[in-house]
Design an enzyme around this catalytic site. Structure first.
Site, PDB file in Angstrom:
ATOM      1  N   PRO A   2       0.784  -1.210   0.000  1.00 28.79           N
ATOM      2  CA  PRO A   2       0.000   0.000   0.000  1.00 28.79           C
ATOM      3  C   PRO A   2       0.825   1.274   0.000  1.00 28.79           C
ATOM      4  O   PRO A   2       1.623   1.502   0.895  1.00 28.79           O
ATOM      5  CB  PRO A   2      -0.793  -0.108   1.301  1.00 28.79           C
ATOM      6  CG  PRO A   2      -0.120  -1.187   2.101  1.00 28.79           C
ATOM      7  CD  PRO A   2       1.064  -1.650   1.343  1.00 28.79           C
ATOM      8  N   GLU A   3       0.599   2.085  -0.990  1.00 28.18           N
ATOM      9  CA  GLU A   3       1.069   3.459  -0.943  1.00 28.18           C
ATOM     10  C   GLU A   3      -0.196   4.278  -0.738  1.00 28.18           C
ATOM     11  O   GLU A   3      -1.267   3.703  -0.516  1.00 28.18           O
ATOM     12  CB  GLU A   3       1.831   3.816  -2.229  1.00 28.18           C
ATOM     13  CG  GLU A   3       3.087   2.940  -2.387  1.00 28.18           C
ATOM     14  CD  GLU A   3       3.984   3.296  -3.567  1.00 28.18           C
ATOM     15  OE1 GLU A   3       4.044   4.486  -3.923  1.00 28.18           O
ATOM     16  OE2 GLU A   3       4.606   2.393  -4.123  1.00 28.18           O
TER      17      GLU A   3
END
Length: 271
Positions: A2-3
DNA sequence: CCATATACCTGGCAGC
DNA sequence: TGCTGCCAGGTATATG
């Protein structure tokens, strides 16, 4: 996985469905990066008022405090109205009157941390050093320029550090630098104003576009609704080492910066 | 203060 | 098939 875009897509996928729900039970699996900081039972009975995001943290506002969730490298959240048995990588279940929020995280770099108030420990420590939100108005050109000016490290690493601007992870750092034609190894303080303006716009557009498309799915990103993202189909440089640049056909190069892979086009990103 | 290295943990994959 | 080594979206903390 996840960014910022993946975290935001995750947030959007369950925020409205869980809002107003009362917590009925909390089950913890294997330890995550940090202890919850409170007995899980003390969350029971509280309602979820809203779900916010700060950087890559998700903030669940409950009646008597804030529950911080972080997905680490491999975490994801699943929100299901139908019960199912937790798997070996499901490390937290928050059962509510409107469904069960489940944290799945094989590598366990993620975290769930309780804080009675966002203004005090441990939340303050975790959230206190974060930089500007790239998709908000606080991320202004001048402020960005000021932040970069005092850093001598490579621009790629300054973006990743998250103390100037948050949310740009290893994939989007390479992508944003490609979009703005900047060599990832260039020292942050060496960026000219025109290039800062370009980079600022590139960060915003690459993140906003990824959010709109449902996040990236380099390996296995899935939102809490079970939808996979599509960013990988559009990566210009990330994980494309040796392949032709879409602009100039030069082979994309891969280097290491601070133990992390960086990808760039040696022609489009001269310096 | 700043920059860089380390640590956390598991799974997938290439190579033998 | 099974082993080994390397790689992976993050980031607090230690070290120089």
């Amino acid at each position: 996985m996840p960014e910022l875009p993946e975290v935001e897509v995750t947030r959007q996928s369950f925020a409205s469905r869980i809002a107003g729900a009362r917590i009925a039970a909390v089950r913890m699996g294997k330890p995550l990066r940090w202890p919850l900081g409170v007995a899980p039972e003390s969350l029971v009975g509280q309602s979820v008022r809203q779900v916010r995001r700060r950087g890559k943290y998700l903030l669940l506002d409950l009646d008597h405090g804030v529950l911080l969730l972080h997905l680490g490298m491999s975490g994801s959240l699943n929100f299901a109205t139908q019960q199912s048995a937790p798997g070996k990588h499901d490390h937290m279940d928050i059962e509510t009157t409107q469904g069960c929020l489940r944290l799945h995280d094989p590598r366990r770099f993620g975290a769930a941390v309780w804080s009675r108030s966002e203004q005090q420990d441990p939340a303050l420590k975790l959230l206190g050093q974060l930089g500007m939100e790239p998709l908000s108005d606080e991320f202004a050109i001048e402020a960005f320029a000021k932040g970069l000016k005092q850093r001598s490290a490579a621009i790629k690493q300054v973006l990743l550090a998250g103390d100037v601007v948050v949310g740009v992870g290893n994939i989007y750092a390479s992508e944003a630098l490609f979009l703005s034609g900047i060599r990832p190894t260039l020292r942050a303080q060496k960026l000219s104003m025109p290039r800062i303006i370009k980079l600022h716009a590139a960060i915003r557009s690459v993140l906003a576009r990824a959010v709109a498309k449902g996040g990236s799915t380099l390996r296995d990103f899935v939102s809490a609704q079970g939808k996979t993202g599509h960013f990988q189909l559009e990566a210009s440089v990330y994980a494309r080492q040796g392949q032709a640049c879409h602009i100039c056909a030069s082979p994309i190069r891969q280097i290491k910066q601070g133990q992390r892979s960086t990808f760039f086009c040696p022609t489009c990103q001269k310096h």
